[in-house]
Design an enzyme around this catalytic site. Structure first.
Site, mmCIF file in Angstrom:
data_model
loop_
_atom_site.group_PDB
_atom_site.id
_atom_site.type_symbol
_atom_site.label_atom_id
_atom_site.label_comp_id
_atom_site.label_asym_id
_atom_site.label_seq_id
_atom_site.Cartn_x
_atom_site.Cartn_y
_atom_site.Cartn_z
ATOM 1 N N ARG A 119 10.158 -11.528 5.080
ATOM 2 C CA ARG A 119 10.914 -10.279 5.215
ATOM 3 C C ARG A 119 11.972 -10.380 6.309
ATOM 4 O O ARG A 119 11.746 -10.961 7.362
ATOM 5 C CB ARG A 119 9.983 -9.109 5.543
ATOM 6 C CG ARG A 119 9.075 -8.735 4.420
ATOM 7 C CD ARG A 119 8.479 -7.348 4.584
ATOM 8 N NE ARG A 119 7.850 -7.109 5.873
ATOM 9 C CZ ARG A 119 7.084 -6.044 6.131
ATOM 10 N NH1 ARG A 119 6.882 -5.144 5.186
ATOM 11 N NH2 ARG A 119 6.528 -5.887 7.318
ATOM 12 N N LYS A 123 0.816 -1.222 0.000
ATOM 13 C CA LYS A 123 0.000 0.000 0.000
ATOM 14 C C LYS A 123 0.849 1.272 0.000
ATOM 15 O O LYS A 123 0.545 2.224 -0.714
ATOM 16 C CB LYS A 123 -0.945 -0.014 1.207
ATOM 17 C CG LYS A 123 -1.957 1.130 1.243
ATOM 18 C CD LYS A 123 -3.148 0.790 2.123
ATOM 19 C CE LYS A 123 -2.747 0.594 3.573
ATOM 20 N NZ LYS A 123 -2.540 1.888 4.276
ATOM 21 N N ARG A 177 -11.883 3.617 9.275
ATOM 22 C CA ARG A 177 -11.685 2.239 9.722
ATOM 23 C C ARG A 177 -13.007 1.556 10.069
ATOM 24 O O ARG A 177 -13.038 0.340 10.231
ATOM 25 C CB ARG A 177 -10.761 2.215 10.948
ATOM 26 C CG ARG A 177 -9.338 2.642 10.643
ATOM 27 C CD ARG A 177 -8.461 2.514 11.868
ATOM 28 N NE ARG A 177 -7.091 2.941 11.612
ATOM 29 C CZ ARG A 177 -6.135 2.176 11.102
ATOM 30 N NH1 ARG A 177 -6.409 0.927 10.785
ATOM 31 N NH2 ARG A 177 -4.920 2.644 10.917
ATOM 32 N N ARG A 207 -3.326 -10.115 12.053
ATOM 33 C CA ARG A 207 -3.443 -8.797 11.401
ATOM 34 C C ARG A 207 -4.371 -8.882 10.186
ATOM 35 O O ARG A 207 -5.180 -7.982 9.956
ATOM 36 C CB ARG A 207 -2.058 -8.301 10.971
ATOM 37 C CG ARG A 207 -1.141 -7.936 12.126
ATOM 38 C CD ARG A 207 0.287 -7.740 11.666
ATOM 39 N NE ARG A 207 0.403 -6.648 10.712
ATOM 40 C CZ ARG A 207 1.441 -6.480 9.890
ATOM 41 N NH1 ARG A 207 2.440 -7.362 9.896
ATOM 42 N NH2 ARG A 207 1.476 -5.470 9.063
ATOM 43 N N ARG A 261 11.255 -9.388 12.317
ATOM 44 C CA ARG A 261 10.417 -8.630 13.238
ATOM 45 C C ARG A 261 9.313 -9.519 13.799
ATOM 46 O O ARG A 261 8.819 -10.427 13.125
ATOM 47 C CB ARG A 261 9.769 -7.433 12.516
ATOM 48 C CG ARG A 261 10.769 -6.480 11.900
ATOM 49 C CD ARG A 261 10.135 -5.205 11.417
ATOM 50 N NE ARG A 261 8.921 -5.430 10.633
ATOM 51 C CZ ARG A 261 8.300 -4.458 9.957
ATOM 52 N NH1 ARG A 261 8.769 -3.233 9.975
ATOM 53 N NH2 ARG A 261 7.211 -4.721 9.268
#
Length: 223
Positions: free
Chosen positions: A130, A16, A91, A175, A164
């Site tokens: 990642r 995004k 949201r 998430r 992370r």
């Protein structure tokens, strides 16, 4: 292309931020990332900034009434000939309805809502792969475990590869579930108003950018 007033949605891993930067160049827009703007407002020390600071200090979320005041201030600070990109807001359905009323009031109606779509499987693959390359004295770099050359280069330069916590599969799944649950009613709301454009984000950043540009050109006839 004319300046546009738009909202950009996208699940974790959809790229995004990359597409927001692309849209900024494509359609002469000023981006409003609510998290960043809230911090900047606090730093001004204004009356609104102090109100936000107090809410944050108490560990509360900024409620819709205060958020509408902030959005009004932020939007009025953007020249009329410049479009706006909203990232991170709305949201909830009630926020979307309030935003619609606000933008009509200030004569800046919403032109389009772009929603990047990506399967949960691909999002998990991207994010769980990642790694942060941390080299002393240099900015962190984000790499992917599939890019062996970049990983080797990081190690060769004395870097550490760090995963992370929020890139671990179980965290990513939570998430994604939260994003999907919150976003579904919003997409239905904007779809019913014929403002929604769905863009498949399962491609390279350039491919996704091209798909966005083509969709906007088709909708606005190259205006």
């Amino acid at each position: 292309m004319k300046p546009l007033n738009l909202i950009l949605f996208g699940p974790p891993g959809a790229g995004k931020s990359t597409q927001a930067a692309y849209l900024d160049k494509l359609a002469a827009i000023d981006s409003i990332s609510t998290g960043q703007r809230l911090r900047q407002t606090v730093e001004t020390g204004s009356e609104l900034g102090q109100e936000v600071a107090q809410v944050m200090a108490e560990g509360r979320l900024v409620d819709d009434t205060l958020m509408n005041k902030l959005l009004n201030e932020w939007l009025l600070g953007i020249p009329s000939e410049v479009g706006v990109l909203l990232d991170g807001y709305p949201r909830t359905l009630s926020q979307a309805q309030s935003l619609d009323q606000l933008m009509q009031t200030i004569s800046r109606p919403l032109d389009v809502v772009i929603a990047l779509t990506l399967s949960d499987e691909e999002a998990i693959r991207r994010l769980s792969g990642r790694r942060i390359c941390r080299i002393k004295g240099q900015p962190d770099q984000i790499l992917h475990i599939n890019d062996q050359a970049a990983l080797d280069d990081c190690r060769a330069n004395g870097g550490m590869l760090i995963e992370r916590d929020d890139d671990k599969p179980e965290t990513i799944k939570r998430r994604l579930a939260e994003y999907n649950a919150k976003t579904e009613p919003l997409l239905q709301f904007y779809g019913e108003r014929d403002l929604l454009i769905l863009i498949d984000a399962d491609g390279t950043p350039d491919q996704v950018s091209k798909a966005i540009e083509q969709a906007l050109q088709q909708r606005f006839n190259g205006a």
